[in-house]
Design a protein around this motif. Structure first.
Motif, PDB file in Angstrom:
ATOM      1  N   GLY A 136       0.811  -1.216   0.000  1.00  0.00           N
ATOM      2  CA  GLY A 136       0.000   0.000   0.000  1.00  0.00           C
ATOM      3  C   GLY A 136       0.843   1.264   0.000  1.00  0.00           C
ATOM      4  N   LYS A 137       2.125   1.112   0.353  1.00  0.00           N
ATOM      5  CA  LYS A 137       2.971   2.307   0.410  1.00  0.00           C
ATOM      6  C   LYS A 137       4.236   2.210  -0.427  1.00  0.00           C
ATOM      7  N   ASP A 166      -6.409   1.119  -4.241  1.00  0.00           N
ATOM      8  CA  ASP A 166      -7.356   1.536  -3.205  1.00  0.00           C
ATOM      9  C   ASP A 166      -8.166   2.759  -3.629  1.00  0.00           C
ATOM     10  N   ASP A 300       0.022  -7.278   5.703  1.00  0.00           N
ATOM     11  CA  ASP A 300       0.812  -7.182   6.942  1.00  0.00           C
ATOM     12  C   ASP A 300       0.484  -8.307   7.927  1.00  0.00           C
TER      13      ASP A 300
HETATM   14  O1  KG4 Z   1       1.537  -4.916   2.486  1.00  0.00           O
HETATM   15  P1  KG4 Z   1       0.234  -4.342   2.880  1.00  0.00           P
HETATM   16  O2  KG4 Z   1      -0.688  -5.164   3.746  1.00  0.00           O
HETATM   17  O3  KG4 Z   1       0.375  -2.990   3.640  1.00  0.00           O
HETATM   18  C1  KG4 Z   1       1.453  -2.132   3.463  1.00  0.00           C
HETATM   19  O4  KG4 Z   1       2.539  -2.415   4.041  1.00  0.00           O
HETATM   20  O5  KG4 Z   1       1.249  -1.156   2.728  1.00  0.00           O
HETATM   21  O6  KG4 Z   1      -0.508  -3.969   1.512  1.00  0.00           O
HETATM   22  C2  KG4 Z   1      -1.819  -3.453   1.465  1.00  0.00           C
HETATM   23  C3  KG4 Z   1      -2.166  -3.146   0.013  1.00  0.00           C
HETATM   24  C4  KG4 Z   1      -3.471  -2.364  -0.088  1.00  0.00           C
HETATM   25  O7  KG4 Z   1      -3.245  -1.253  -0.912  1.00  0.00           O
HETATM   26  C5  KG4 Z   1      -4.416  -3.362  -0.737  1.00  0.00           C
HETATM   27  O8  KG4 Z   1      -5.429  -2.769  -1.524  1.00  0.00           O
HETATM   28  C6  KG4 Z   1      -3.477  -4.179  -1.593  1.00  0.00           C
HETATM   29  O9  KG4 Z   1      -2.340  -4.346  -0.759  1.00  0.00           O
HETATM   30  N1  KG4 Z   1      -4.053  -5.468  -1.982  1.00  0.00           N
HETATM   31  C7  KG4 Z   1      -4.328  -5.808  -3.266  1.00  0.00           C
HETATM   32  C8  KG4 Z   1      -4.865  -7.115  -3.217  1.00  0.00           C
HETATM   33  N2  KG4 Z   1      -4.911  -7.524  -1.923  1.00  0.00           N
HETATM   34  C9  KG4 Z   1      -4.386  -6.495  -1.170  1.00  0.00           C
HETATM   35  N3  KG4 Z   1      -4.149  -5.130  -4.410  1.00  0.00           N
HETATM   36  C10 KG4 Z   1      -4.510  -5.748  -5.548  1.00  0.00           C
HETATM   37  N4  KG4 Z   1      -5.057  -6.989  -5.606  1.00  0.00           N
HETATM   38  C11 KG4 Z   1      -5.249  -7.704  -4.472  1.00  0.00           C
HETATM   39  N5  KG4 Z   1      -5.774  -8.929  -4.535  1.00  0.00           N
END
Ligand code: KG4
Ligand code: ZN
Length: 338
Positions: A136-137, A166, A300
């Motif tokens: 997400g970041k 998102d 996470d």
């Molecule tokens: O790694 P993470 O849990 O958090 C951070 O460290 O940022 O990633 C969260 C991100 C969110 O933007 C979410 O929308 C995305 O991962 N995400 C996805 C999917 N599952 C989670 N993006 C696209 N397709 C998915 N299936």
């Protein structure tokens, strides 16, 4: 040897116990999504307050399953990157627990934990490899040489891929955080004359930019009232564009290094289209393999933190470590741990 992992870098409160012989023993998570849903994004102050409340319940659950004082050899916690307040809760908790029970405490890098998370269940992954870190970041292409030694080959110049997922999902009326929902909606989409740009496709570097693509999608969504099929078509065209550009740059990195192992990690690595297309790419062009974690370990979690702690366990002189957080800790600067 058993490691208690603590992850509170953003909006998930997570604790886990990893044993280097038996594997993952406990994996607890409190998801704060409901708290932030009304705001369309994470509210840092609410996130840290929720961490402080929930971490107590989670550690209670762990106390019921194992004797921490007797069984835990190391406490590993996320020191960064992440939100200052959220990191502080995890760091303070880890250090207090370590101090009171006389257990060594190790700060670890959240992005390194994501990158190595596929190794939790797949021990055959070997260095060196190219890592595509998509969360997400962060949107980064990494040359991973060995534990603790990474080179950032490409980075997003603005938004992260997950952030773009998102935002567009939100505009399409899906609930936050909604990358997965957007991907599900895209499955119902059909090929239309919608074609989204692949930003920086022809730039020779390995950097990304997603803000223009986001604006492009926003303008289309806001230009008329859309029915569900039109929304699905937009989701599909958008997802295709994001995945294409991620893989175009990843392919360049693999050629540059002459390597044929790819690891994709971070929340977006749960994306089914990204997995499918990267598998095809690795077979067709590199006769190589792509590795990713089970979906629950893509977003996470503390299992990846505990696992990373176990990898560092024998390599460190704990007495020289400071107790700290590093909210902007970059993966190519792990000198703290060497
Ligand atoms: O790694 P993470 O849990 O958090 C951070 O460290 O940022 O990633 C969260 C991100 C969110 O933007 C979410 O929308 C995305 O991962 N995400 C996805 C999917 N599952 C989670 N993006 C696209 N397709 C998915 N299936
Ligand atoms: Zn993350």
């Amino acid at each position: 040897m058993k490691v208690l992992g603590i992850e509170t870098s953003c909006d998930d409160t997570c604790l886990a116990v990893y044993d280097n012989v038996q594997g993952l023993l406990i994996n607890e998570l409190y998801n704060q999504k409901k708290i932030h849903a009304n705001y369309g994004g994470i509210v840092p102050e609410l996130a840290s307050r929720a961490h402080a409340k929930k971490i107590i319940f989670l550690i209670d659950k762990i106390f019921k399953k194992i004797n921490i004082k007797k069984d835990i050899d190391l406490i590993a916690y996320t020191a960064g990157p992440g939100l200052v307040g959220s990191l502080l809760v995890g760091a303070t908790f880890a250090c207090s627990l370590g101090f009171s029970l006389n257990i060594p405490v190790l700060p670890v890098n959240h992005m390194e934990a994501h990158l190595l998370s596929p190794m939790l269940e797949c021990k055959s992954i070997k260095f060196p490899f190219i890592g595509l870190l998509v969360s997400g970041k962060h949107t980064q292409i990494i040359a991973a040489y060995k534990l603790g030694k990474y080179e950032i080959l490409g980075n997003s110049l603005d938004d992260a891929a997950g952030e773009a997922f998102d935002k567009i999902a939100n505009l399409l009326g899906l609930k936050y955080p909604n990358g997965r929902e957007l991907s599900n909606l895209a499955l119902k989409g059909v090929k239309s004359d919608l074609y989204f740009p692949r930003p920086m496709k022809n730039h020779s570097n390995l950097n990304f930019s997603f803000s223009g693509l986001k604006t492009f999608a926003t303008n289309i969504i806001k230009s008329s009232i859309l029915n569900i099929q039109q929304k699905a078509n937009i989701a599909k065209a958008f997802e295709d564009a994001v995945i294409d550009i991620l893989l175009i740059k990843t392919q360049k990195a693999l050629y540059q290094k002459g390597w044929n192992n790819l690891v994709i990690a971070g929340g977006v690595s749960a994306n089914k289209l990204l997995r499918k297309k990267s598998e095809i790419m690795m077979k067709k062009f590199f006769n190589g393999n792509v590795f990713y974690a089970a979906s629950k370990f893509c977003t996470d979690n503390a299992a990846m933190i505990a696992y990373l702690g176990s990898l560092y366990y024998n390599k460190l002189n704990f007495s020289s470590l400071e107790i700290l957080i590093k909210p902007k800790w970059s993966l190519d600067d792990l000198s703290l741990l060497s």
